[in-house]
Design a protein around this motif. Structure first.
Motif, PDB file in Angstrom:
ATOM      1  N   ASP A   1       0.830  -1.205   0.000  1.00 47.68           N
ATOM      2  CA  ASP A   1       0.000   0.000   0.000  1.00 47.68           C
ATOM      3  C   ASP A   1       0.866   1.256   0.000  1.00 47.68           C
ATOM      4  N   ALA A   2       1.952   1.230   0.759  1.00 47.53           N
ATOM      5  CA  ALA A   2       2.834   2.397   0.821  1.00 47.53           C
ATOM      6  C   ALA A   2       3.518   2.657  -0.515  1.00 47.53           C
ATOM      7  N   HIS A   3       3.785   1.597  -1.280  1.00 48.63           N
ATOM      8  CA  HIS A   3       4.480   1.738  -2.559  1.00 48.63           C
ATOM      9  C   HIS A   3       3.524   1.625  -3.747  1.00 48.63           C
ATOM     10  N   ASP A   4       2.258   1.758  -3.501  1.00 54.86           N
ATOM     11  CA  ASP A   4       1.255   1.688  -4.571  1.00 54.86           C
ATOM     12  C   ASP A   4       1.558   2.760  -5.618  1.00 54.86           C
ATOM     13  N   PRO A   5       1.786   2.373  -6.885  1.00 54.48           N
ATOM     14  CA  PRO A   5       2.107   3.364  -7.922  1.00 54.48           C
ATOM     15  C   PRO A   5       0.971   4.344  -8.184  1.00 54.48           C
ATOM     16  N   ARG A   6      -0.233   4.048  -7.698  1.00 52.77           N
ATOM     17  CA  ARG A   6      -1.364   4.953  -7.891  1.00 52.77           C
ATOM     18  C   ARG A   6      -1.371   6.079  -6.864  1.00 52.77           C
ATOM     19  N   ARG A   7      -0.423   6.035  -5.922  1.00 55.71           N
ATOM     20  CA  ARG A   7      -0.328   7.091  -4.912  1.00 55.71           C
ATOM     21  C   ARG A   7       0.381   8.320  -5.480  1.00 55.71           C
ATOM     22  N   TRP A   8      -0.132   9.493  -5.135  1.00 60.99           N
ATOM     23  CA  TRP A   8       0.592  10.721  -5.441  1.00 60.99           C
ATOM     24  C   TRP A   8       1.613  10.956  -4.356  1.00 60.99           C
ATOM     25  N   ARG A   9       2.827  11.327  -4.747  1.00 61.18           N
ATOM     26  CA  ARG A   9       3.912  11.517  -3.782  1.00 61.18           C
ATOM     27  C   ARG A   9       4.417  12.956  -3.834  1.00 61.18           C
ATOM     28  N   TRP A  10       4.873  13.420  -2.682  1.00 61.66           N
ATOM     29  CA  TRP A  10       5.357  14.794  -2.569  1.00 61.66           C
ATOM     30  C   TRP A  10       6.865  14.874  -2.800  1.00 61.66           C
ATOM     31  N   THR A  11       7.466  13.757  -3.132  1.00 60.12           N
ATOM     32  CA  THR A  11       8.879  13.706  -3.512  1.00 60.12           C
ATOM     33  C   THR A  11       9.008  12.774  -4.712  1.00 60.12           C
ATOM     34  N   GLY A  12      10.121  12.876  -5.418  1.00 61.09           N
ATOM     35  CA  GLY A  12      10.358  11.968  -6.533  1.00 61.09           C
ATOM     36  C   GLY A  12       9.743  12.473  -7.827  1.00 61.09           C
ATOM     37  N   GLN A  13       8.939  11.625  -8.460  1.00 57.68           N
ATOM     38  CA  GLN A  13       8.395  11.942  -9.777  1.00 57.68           C
ATOM     39  C   GLN A  13       7.260  12.956  -9.661  1.00 57.68           C
ATOM     40  N   ARG A  14       7.580  14.199  -9.982  1.00 62.15           N
ATOM     41  CA  ARG A  14       6.602  15.295  -9.878  1.00 62.15           C
ATOM     42  C   ARG A  14       6.636  16.097 -11.176  1.00 62.15           C
ATOM     43  N   THR A  15       6.294  15.418 -12.245  1.00 62.96           N
ATOM     44  CA  THR A  15       6.326  16.033 -13.560  1.00 62.96           C
ATOM     45  C   THR A  15       4.904  16.361 -14.024  1.00 62.96           C
ATOM     46  N   ALA A  16       4.812  17.191 -15.035  1.00 60.83           N
ATOM     47  CA  ALA A  16       3.507  17.566 -15.575  1.00 60.83           C
ATOM     48  C   ALA A  16       2.748  16.364 -16.139  1.00 60.83           C
ATOM     49  N   PRO A  17       3.392  15.489 -16.947  1.00 60.18           N
ATOM     50  CA  PRO A  17       2.643  14.335 -17.470  1.00 60.18           C
ATOM     51  C   PRO A  17       2.133  13.421 -16.362  1.00 60.18           C
ATOM     52  N   TYR A  18       2.967  13.179 -15.345  1.00 62.59           N
ATOM     53  CA  TYR A  18       2.556  12.292 -14.253  1.00 62.59           C
ATOM     54  C   TYR A  18       1.402  12.915 -13.472  1.00 62.59           C
ATOM     55  N   ALA A  19       1.503  14.214 -13.188  1.00 67.42           N
ATOM     56  CA  ALA A  19       0.433  14.901 -12.464  1.00 67.42           C
ATOM     57  C   ALA A  19      -0.855  14.898 -13.290  1.00 67.42           C
ATOM     58  N   ALA A  20      -0.738  15.129 -14.601  1.00 66.73           N
ATOM     59  CA  ALA A  20      -1.919  15.147 -15.461  1.00 66.73           C
ATOM     60  C   ALA A  20      -2.619  13.792 -15.459  1.00 66.73           C
ATOM     61  N   LEU A  21      -1.854  12.722 -15.573  1.00 64.09           N
ATOM     62  CA  LEU A  21      -2.459  11.388 -15.608  1.00 64.09           C
ATOM     63  C   LEU A  21      -3.023  10.995 -14.241  1.00 64.09           C
ATOM     64  N   TRP A  22      -2.371  11.421 -13.157  1.00 69.10           N
ATOM     65  CA  TRP A  22      -2.890  11.125 -11.812  1.00 69.10           C
ATOM     66  C   TRP A  22      -4.210  11.866 -11.590  1.00 69.10           C
ATOM     67  N   LEU A  23      -4.271  13.118 -11.995  1.00 72.56           N
ATOM     68  CA  LEU A  23      -5.511  13.882 -11.877  1.00 72.56           C
ATOM     69  C   LEU A  23      -6.594  13.307 -12.791  1.00 72.56           C
ATOM     70  N   CYS A  24      -6.203  12.822 -13.948  1.00 71.81           N
ATOM     71  CA  CYS A  24      -7.156  12.202 -14.867  1.00 71.81           C
ATOM     72  C   CYS A  24      -7.783  10.965 -14.225  1.00 71.81           C
ATOM     73  N   ALA A  25      -6.978  10.197 -13.497  1.00 68.07           N
ATOM     74  CA  ALA A  25      -7.505   9.025 -12.794  1.00 68.07           C
ATOM     75  C   ALA A  25      -8.524   9.426 -11.737  1.00 68.07           C
ATOM     76  N   ARG A  26      -8.306  10.573 -11.097  1.00 69.15           N
ATOM     77  CA  ARG A  26      -9.275  11.049 -10.097  1.00 69.15           C
ATOM     78  C   ARG A  26     -10.576  11.476 -10.777  1.00 69.15           C
ATOM     79  N   ILE A  27     -10.461  12.128 -11.920  1.00 71.81           N
ATOM     80  CA  ILE A  27     -11.639  12.573 -12.652  1.00 71.81           C
ATOM     81  C   ILE A  27     -12.465  11.379 -13.129  1.00 71.81           C
ATOM     82  N   GLU A  28     -11.778  10.331 -13.588  1.00 71.60           N
ATOM     83  CA  GLU A  28     -12.457   9.166 -14.139  1.00 71.60           C
ATOM     84  C   GLU A  28     -12.791   8.117 -13.084  1.00 71.60           C
ATOM     85  N   ARG A  29     -12.572   8.471 -11.811  1.00 70.76           N
ATOM     86  CA  ARG A  29     -12.931   7.592 -10.686  1.00 70.76           C
ATOM     87  C   ARG A  29     -12.218   6.244 -10.765  1.00 70.76           C
TER      88      ARG A  29
END
Length: 248
Positions: free
Chosen positions: A141-169
């Motif tokens: 659970d701690a290393h779930d790739p679906r988690r948003w993290r405040w360190t590490g990979q914080r790029t525009a494409p990753y943020a866009a796709l993570w937000l898209c997953a929230r929009i699409e439930r």
């Protein structure tokens, strides 16, 4: 109607194009504020070339001062592309930070080891196996790739796709976002996609000039998608390009 998910995918899909465009020649046929905008793009291209030559001259002077320096010469950078990337990335990452802080649940806690008196070896083994299972669940659970993290990979494409997953439930370690959260994501996504499309000149656009035609009609400017801008009078039907009248 363009959806928020489409806007977010636009940013993610065209991010590599923006990276390539940073050092690419300017699109002189890009859409602008009327035909004056076309001339403005020519001026911008000249300014970018002068800026490049200034940096290159400074680089050559540094080589003259230190002959042992070797390396590639600086390449021209399209600053408006770089500014677009910085602005869009900052907005998307900040939005993801805030949504995750409110909607993403904390990782499963790791069970603490404890001393216990077991009545049999079998009971002790069952308890040990259960602790190991819980520890594995917590680690996954701690290393779930679906988690948003405040360190590490914080790029525009990753943020866009993570937000898209929230929009699409999409299932993940997050609750369903609220209507207000969805509206905020939509605003950020629409702004980011518009900036990306303008920077790459991949969206068809139309604007109306403030100055009317000689006949008194309205002049509409059509351009974008890499095409040269055209002006069309809705009154007399005359059509102009940057080279002059092409139809009357």
């Amino acid at each position: 109607m363009t959806t928020t998910a489409t806007h977010l995918r636009t940013v993610a899909l065209h991010w590599a194009d923006l990276r390539e465009a940073i050092g690419a020649p300017a699109q002189l046929g890009a859409f602008g504020l009327g035909l004056k905008g076309y001339l403005a793009r020519l001026d911008q291209a000249d300014a970018e070339q002068l800026e490049y030559e200034r940096h290159q001259a400074a680089h050559l002077r540094s080589l003259e001062r230190d002959p042992i320096q070797l390396g590639a010469r600086p390449v021209p950078i399209r600053l408006h592309i770089l500014d677009t990337m910085r602005t869009v990335e900052a907005a998307l990452v900040a939005c993801a930070d805030d949504i995750a802080a409110a909607a993403q649940r904390a990782p499963i806690s790791v069970p603490a080891a404890r001393k216990a008196d077991y009545r049999s070896l079998r009971e002790a083994r069952i308890a040990a196996a259960e602790r190991e299972r819980q520890q594995q669940l917590a680690a996954a659970d701690a290393h779930d790739p679906r988690r948003w993290r405040w360190t590490g990979q914080r790029t525009a494409p990753y943020a866009a796709l993570w937000l898209c997953a929230r929009i699409e439930r999409t299932p993940g370690p997050c609750r369903r976002i609220t209507e207000q959260e969805e509206q905020r994501i939509g605003t950020v996504a629409a702004g980011g996609a518009a900036r990306v499309e303008r920077a790459l000149d991949i969206a068809a656009q139309q604007r109306t000039l403030e100055q009317p035609c000689a006949c008194g009609g309205r002049i509409d400017i059509h351009g974008g998608e890499g095409k040269l801008p055209l002006a069309h009078c809705t009154g007399c039907g005359r059509i102009w390009s940057e080279g002059g009248v092409i139809a009357a």
